[in-house]
Structure formats: C-alpha cells, structure tokens
Design a protein around this motif. Structure first.
Motif, mmCIF file in Angstrom:
data_model
loop_
_atom_site.group_PDB
_atom_site.id
_atom_site.type_symbol
_atom_site.label_atom_id
_atom_site.label_comp_id
_atom_site.label_asym_id
_atom_site.label_seq_id
_atom_site.Cartn_x
_atom_site.Cartn_y
_atom_site.Cartn_z
ATOM 1 N N GLY A 82 0.810 -1.216 0.000
ATOM 2 C CA GLY A 82 0.000 0.000 0.000
ATOM 3 C C GLY A 82 0.846 1.269 0.000
ATOM 4 N N LYS A 83 2.040 1.174 0.593
ATOM 5 C CA LYS A 83 2.959 2.318 0.574
ATOM 6 C C LYS A 83 3.738 2.349 -0.739
ATOM 7 N N ARG A 84 4.136 1.169 -1.186
ATOM 8 C CA ARG A 84 4.980 1.095 -2.388
ATOM 9 C C ARG A 84 4.264 1.555 -3.653
ATOM 10 N N VAL A 85 2.935 1.519 -3.632
ATOM 11 C CA VAL A 85 2.167 1.794 -4.854
ATOM 12 C C VAL A 85 2.345 3.230 -5.336
ATOM 13 N N VAL A 86 2.628 4.136 -4.413
ATOM 14 C CA VAL A 86 2.926 5.524 -4.807
ATOM 15 C C VAL A 86 4.426 5.745 -4.654
ATOM 16 N N LYS A 87 5.064 6.088 -5.763
ATOM 17 C CA LYS A 87 6.530 6.234 -5.767
ATOM 18 C C LYS A 87 6.933 7.627 -5.309
ATOM 19 N N ASP A 88 8.037 7.682 -4.543
ATOM 20 C CA ASP A 88 8.553 8.997 -4.162
ATOM 21 C C ASP A 88 9.598 9.457 -5.187
ATOM 22 N N ALA A 89 10.072 10.688 -5.005
ATOM 23 C CA ALA A 89 10.962 11.293 -6.002
ATOM 24 C C ALA A 89 12.217 10.459 -6.238
ATOM 25 N N GLU A 132 12.598 7.297 -5.973
ATOM 26 C CA GLU A 132 12.268 6.086 -6.732
ATOM 27 C C GLU A 132 12.068 6.404 -8.213
ATOM 28 N N ILE A 133 11.438 7.538 -8.482
ATOM 29 C CA ILE A 133 11.172 7.910 -9.877
ATOM 30 C C ILE A 133 12.481 8.180 -10.612
ATOM 31 N N VAL A 134 13.423 8.786 -9.910
ATOM 32 C CA VAL A 134 14.747 9.007 -10.515
ATOM 33 C C VAL A 134 15.354 7.668 -10.930
ATOM 34 N N LYS A 135 15.269 6.683 -10.035
ATOM 35 C CA LYS A 135 15.863 5.373 -10.343
ATOM 36 C C LYS A 135 15.134 4.686 -11.500
ATOM 37 N N ILE A 136 13.822 4.794 -11.510
ATOM 38 C CA ILE A 136 13.062 4.167 -12.603
ATOM 39 C C ILE A 136 13.427 4.830 -13.935
ATOM 40 N N LYS A 137 13.608 6.136 -13.918
ATOM 41 C CA LYS A 137 13.979 6.829 -15.161
ATOM 42 C C LYS A 137 15.375 6.424 -15.628
ATOM 43 N N GLN A 138 16.291 6.246 -14.670
ATOM 44 C CA GLN A 138 17.631 5.776 -15.044
ATOM 45 C C GLN A 138 17.542 4.379 -15.661
ATOM 46 N N ALA A 139 16.716 3.536 -15.059
ATOM 47 C CA ALA A 139 16.540 2.181 -15.591
ATOM 48 C C ALA A 139 15.928 2.242 -16.990
ATOM 49 N N MET A 140 15.031 3.198 -17.211
ATOM 50 C CA MET A 140 14.394 3.313 -18.526
ATOM 51 C C MET A 140 15.387 3.774 -19.594
ATOM 52 N N GLU A 141 16.349 4.609 -19.202
ATOM 53 C CA GLU A 141 17.404 5.020 -20.145
ATOM 54 C C GLU A 141 18.187 3.801 -20.635
ATOM 55 N N ILE A 142 18.496 2.911 -19.702
ATOM 56 C CA ILE A 142 19.239 1.697 -20.076
ATOM 57 C C ILE A 142 18.389 0.807 -20.975
ATOM 58 N N THR A 143 17.100 0.739 -20.648
ATOM 59 C CA THR A 143 16.169 -0.059 -21.447
ATOM 60 C C THR A 143 16.151 0.457 -22.881
ATOM 61 N N SER A 144 16.078 1.770 -23.012
ATOM 62 C CA SER A 144 16.028 2.391 -24.333
ATOM 63 C C SER A 144 17.302 2.130 -25.127
ATOM 64 N N SER A 145 18.458 2.338 -24.485
ATOM 65 C CA SER A 145 19.697 2.163 -25.254
ATOM 66 C C SER A 145 19.906 0.691 -25.604
ATOM 67 N N SER A 146 19.414 -0.212 -24.764
ATOM 68 C CA SER A 146 19.518 -1.643 -25.072
ATOM 69 C C SER A 146 18.670 -1.983 -26.300
ATOM 70 N N LEU A 147 17.494 -1.392 -26.366
ATOM 71 C CA LEU A 147 16.615 -1.651 -27.515
ATOM 72 C C LEU A 147 17.231 -1.086 -28.793
ATOM 73 N N GLU A 148 17.798 0.118 -28.706
ATOM 74 C CA GLU A 148 18.430 0.713 -29.892
ATOM 75 C C GLU A 148 19.578 -0.165 -30.384
#
Lengths: 353, 353
Positions: A127-134, A136-152
């Motif tokens: 119930g706490k984890r469902v809303v991400k704090d700042a 956490e969002i930074v980390k998810i965005k960093q992970a998404m950058e890696i996801t993107s470059s891997s796909l490219e």
C-alpha cells in the motif's frame, strides 16, 4: 527509525497489530533501502530486526546501516523470529499471507506456543509502495534510459537467421555494460507465429524476413525494474500486421489519454478493450491492460476490468494492449506511465514505436 | 498416465490421500515432462488436470500432450481447482506446504466448504526427483558441456579493468549461443575482497591484477540446471591465497572420495569440514557442503552436518567447500557429482581447477 518504517508502524496500529513479519523480498528492500535476499524483517515500534544467514550477513552488515538490527541465523531462522517476537513482548503480529508458505506459518505458530497471535494480512507494505517517491522515480527513469539504449542496440543487430535466444543473449550482455544488474524477467523474443503467445519463452527459432518480432524485456537497476514491449519488423510489413498494429497503437493512445488522478483503473482498461472490440478483436486481447512496476516488475496496481479504485499521482504502471492471432502473429505495445497531478508522463515515451 | 504420475499415485495411497495439488513449478515440470510456469497441477487416480491462464494456454496446449488435461482459468484459478476436486469426488487432498502461500491454502479451504480436506505434505514429488533417471542425466551432462565452454570463453576475456557485471553479461550472452535458455541463478562474479561474500551480487568493481576472481554460475538447458564455482587468478597468486586454495581443493577431493551409495550425507560434509578445521579455518567455512541440482538449482538432498540419511545411486549434487576471509578474499571450489553404483562420477570433472 526511517520514514517508511514509521508509516508501517502507523498502519499496524490502525490494524490493531504491534508487529509485522515481512517476507516478500521487495517489501523488505523497500523498508531497509537496500536489495535484500533470503531474509525476514520483523517490524515493531520498539525495534526492527533483519534475519538472514551467514551467506548474506557480511553484505547485510554493510547495507542495513541503522535501518534495522542484523541477526545472523544459521539454521532455525523461525526459532530466532519467534524468540524475538517474544523478547519484544509483541502479542499480535501480522504475516504476509500471500507470500508466507503454509509451512512457515505453521512453524512460527507452533513456536509461539500461544504467546502471540499470527494475523494474516495483505497490502500493508504494498500500500505504501504503490505511490513512488521522487528518489524512486529518478531510479526508474535511469533504468528506462538503459532499457532504451539496449533496444536501440538490438535493433541494429536484428537480421534474418539470428535466433530468438541469441537476441535475448545480446540484450542480457548489453544492459549490464550500461549499468543494469540484470533483466527484470526472462526476456521474451517472439518471432513470427511465436509472437502470438503472450509469454513466449525465447527459443531456437530464427528470425525471418517479412515477419514481426515481438520483444518484451526490462532491466533491473538499483533494485528498480522496467517493462517495455515493442514489435519490430524485418523487411516488409504485411497488410494484416499493419492493420492490427495500428489498432493496438490507437487503443494504447486512447488508454494513456485517460490516465489521470481519479480515473478508475477499470475505466482505463475499458477504453482500450472497447476500441479493440469495436475493431473485431475482442477475443484476441486476452490479458489485463497493465500492472504496476517498481521494486517488482509485476506489482500493484492492476489495470484490470475488475479494479474500481482510482489511480493516484506517483503511481507507475504499464499500458500494454495486445491482439494475438494464434498460429499467425501477435502485436503488443507496452509503455510505462507515471501518474502526475494532471494526467500522466509516459516514462518510455521517448522510445520509438 | 505416465510413469512419474503413476508413482505419485502410489505414494498418495500410502499417505491415505486421493489427490495432490502440486504448486512448485519444478514439480509440475517433472510430472508433465515440460517447462511449466504460473500453473497448478491436480494429480489424482481418475484424472490429472493442469490449470493455467490465457497467457500460457497456447503453449500448454502443445507441451502437455496426454500427460494432463488443460483447464484455462481466467480469474479465479482456485475456484476452478476446488470445483475440479469436487467433481472428481476427492476427499483428502494434499497440498505442498512449503510452496503454497497461506492465503492460497485459506482460499481453497474456504471454497471447499467442508466437502474435502486439505492435508499439508512435503516431499512427495521431491522424493521422486531426488534420484535422476537416464534421460535426466543426459540433459544435465549437456547442460554441463555448455557450462564448461562458457567458462573457457570467459577465461580468455578476463583482464584487469573489466567490471564484475560485464563478466556476468558476457557469460549470459555466450551460454545462450551455446544452447542454454539462460542462467540457473544470478551469476556471482566476486573480485578481490568481494569474493569473501559467499553470495556476492556481481557489481561495478573492476578486476585487478594479482587478485582472485570467484565465478559461481550455472546454466538452464531443457529445464535442467548446473552449478559450478571456479576461482581464477589474474597475474600472480599471493602466498595466502595459494595456501587457502590448496586447503579447499584437498577438502573437496577428500569429500568427493567419500561419496558412494550408503555414505551418510553428514559424513561427507564432515570429511571436508574436519580437514578445513584441522588447517585452522573452521570458522571460515560457513555454509553446507552441497545441495542437489536438477530441475532446480537448489533441491534435495542437502549435504549438511544434520542429514543422517545415506546417498543413493542417481543422486546429483554439488560438493563445494569454501573458506571466506572477510575483507581479504574467499575461495570456493564447486563441482557436481552423480552417485554411481560404486562411488561417484564428477560431472564437471573435465573442467580445470
């Protein structure tokens, strides 16, 4: 005590509990701000105790900091837990009923000898984890950058003759050079007719010209996961595939537009499902529209026709409609969105479709 | 009904049960001769039913053959299971208490409404899996070939400056080109002082000259797993590292010599543990000597000081003594052995130490 643990204590009080045995690794990781494995966490007002064995105690000694006290248990971890519950004088202790096996519940209950009650619970930490704090969002965005470059990277390698499993292997390698600790789940590379199995295991089939290739993968970076699906085409795109692709893409666009604080999850699911149904493929969209992503690749919330609750700012989830034509091909397009105060930000929006 | 399912039926009769709800994926895979995910298997004399959802039903329809009947459940999988138990008229149904979460047990019990009993069990399928048949040994040997060639490949790439996680990435890639479907667990690459954490997560540390690198990895091939540890050295081997390496190697040799039908597991563990203790490192060998490997990378038996049962021909397990000097380095040498009629065959014996 850190703020996450404090919020759990408040929640426990409301539920008339004075302790919680946390067993889901992602829940423990959330509460101690570190990646945790093969461990249990006892949360209580007086003290928080982290139980693990000698394989992990050296690293736990480093990462736990002052979030919890380390208790190394070699053999009989449940005995240690039961003893700690007694020592702390806890009387009503929650367990995570969806993650604790029946045998562990029985064992702890037996060791309690009536000195404390075990209460099945669900959703206290989730119930706490469902809303991400700042942070956490930074980390998810960093992970998404890696996801993107891997796909490219992988797009340049795709060619007829390469096996599905080899595509998966190249992704596994590349993401680690970019900073990921690994995949967030077994990579799905479904070529041609294999793309019609929503959770195909990448296999020995070779990619061919004029076929779609469905790639569903994600990375794990600093404990946070991503989940992304793209369908790529080698050579020409056949008429039916293009038609189905466009339907899925438009269904996704409409669903994403609907994501805003207050929107019901069921309603978001319905927007995509109705559009697909209107185009004649109702029976071919066989799963929920989306799921939360964070410390787990599948977590709360579920974007499904049964969920009448509303989305809230800070939630992160996938929007992934699909149409599967068994024996022919399947199309799924999956992005991750972050609910904002007014609508949503498509975290993977910068990745071509 | 296939012979594995028949042997389970016999076992159930002895335990006065007329059904078993199998939930551990490896147990299901064993019984239906196929890799299984997110599913349940109801075993009974009358019929065997495989429950899964739409994500997996297309592939399950292909791999199940006549081993079990497929029941696609979208939502409410436990309702389907409870209904099937009732339809088959089963009265005493086992559950796998170590794998079934408390919530699932409660749910099925509630749905039963007293029409059948749920009996906690352990080891029914595991008891069969512990002795491998010829077809399984062939698969494990094939997986070990891939493990070996992956290690040879990585040896050539190791050099100062390469990160631990990059070594892991290269292994992940290579094994998939060789026929593995993936790793059997998160690869451990522990360089220098990181090698002293028995279950280190491969990280951003760069390999350096004159340091040991501990590599613990395995592959998954046709569902069967391997598990192997080697410590490699870049540049010179320091005196203490060589001394410790030799102690671990000799402890392992002595333990392997003791493996033969009838030998107690505790005794095999003790041989290695005593040798290490005699050399002054009793406190630095902090885990069991070994564990079974097969459809799971950690399965029965446990080669531990507490296990008084004897090994049997057809068992496959690791022998992996280790000495860990926190802050300095760790040495573990791990091989997989197959118990034969007279002694054992070291399945990874052809891989240099």
């Amino acid at each position: 005590m850190n703020s996450r643990l404090k919020s759990i204590i408040l929640e426990l009080r409301q539920r008339k509990l004075n302790g919680l045995i946390v067993s889901l690794p992602a829940n423990i990781s959330y509460l101690v701000y570190a990646e945790s494995r093969d461990s249990y966490l006892l949360v209580s007002e007086k003290e928080n105790i982290y139980f693990t064995d000698s394989r992990y105690s050296e690293e736990a000694g480093i990462f736990l900091k002052n979030n919890a006290r380390l208790k190394e248990c070699n053999g009989g971890i449940f005995k240690h837990i039961a003893e700690s519950v007694k020592e702390l004088g806890l009387t009503d202790v929650g367990i995570e009923e969806r993650y604790m096996p029946f045998a562990e519940f029985s064992k702890i209950k037996e060791l309690a000898k009536g000195s404390f009650n075990l209460i099945p619970t669900y959703g206290i930490v989730e119930g706490k984890r469902v809303v991400k704090d700042a942070s956490e969002i930074v980390k998810i965005k960093q992970a998404m950058e890696i996801t993107s470059s891997s796909l490219e990277y992988i797009k340049k390698l795709l060619a007829p003759g390469i096996k599905e499993i080899e595509v998966a292997g190249e992704l596994e390698r590349f993401m680690r050079y970019k900073g990921a600790s690994g995949s967030s789940f077994d990579i799905i590379v479904g070529s041609g007719p294999n793309s019609s199995q929503p959770h195909h295991l990448s296999g020995q089939r070779k990619l061919r010209d004029n076929e779609p290739v469905l790639i569903d993968f994600g990375v794990d970076c600093q404990g946070y996961k991503t989940d992304l699906t793209r369908v790529l085409f080698l050579g020409k795109i056949k008429v039916l595939a293009r038609k189905v692709y466009d339907i899925v893409l438009r269904a996704q666009e409409q669903a994403i537009k609907r994501v805003a604080p207050g929107a019901e999850m069921a309603e978001i699911d319905r927007v995509a499902r109705r559009f697909i149904a209107k185009n004649g493929y109702a029976k071919n969209f066989t799963h929920n529209l989306g799921h939360g992503v964070g410390l787990e690749v599948h977590e709360e919330p579920r974007i499904s026709g049964n969920e009448s609750t509303a989305v809230r700012p800070g939630m992160v989830f996938t929007i992934e409609p699909g149409i599967y034509l068994p024996g022919k091909f399947g199309i799924r397009i999956e992005d991750m969105v972050l609910v904002t105060n007014k609508g949503c930000e498509v975290l993977s929006g910068f990745i071509n479709k």
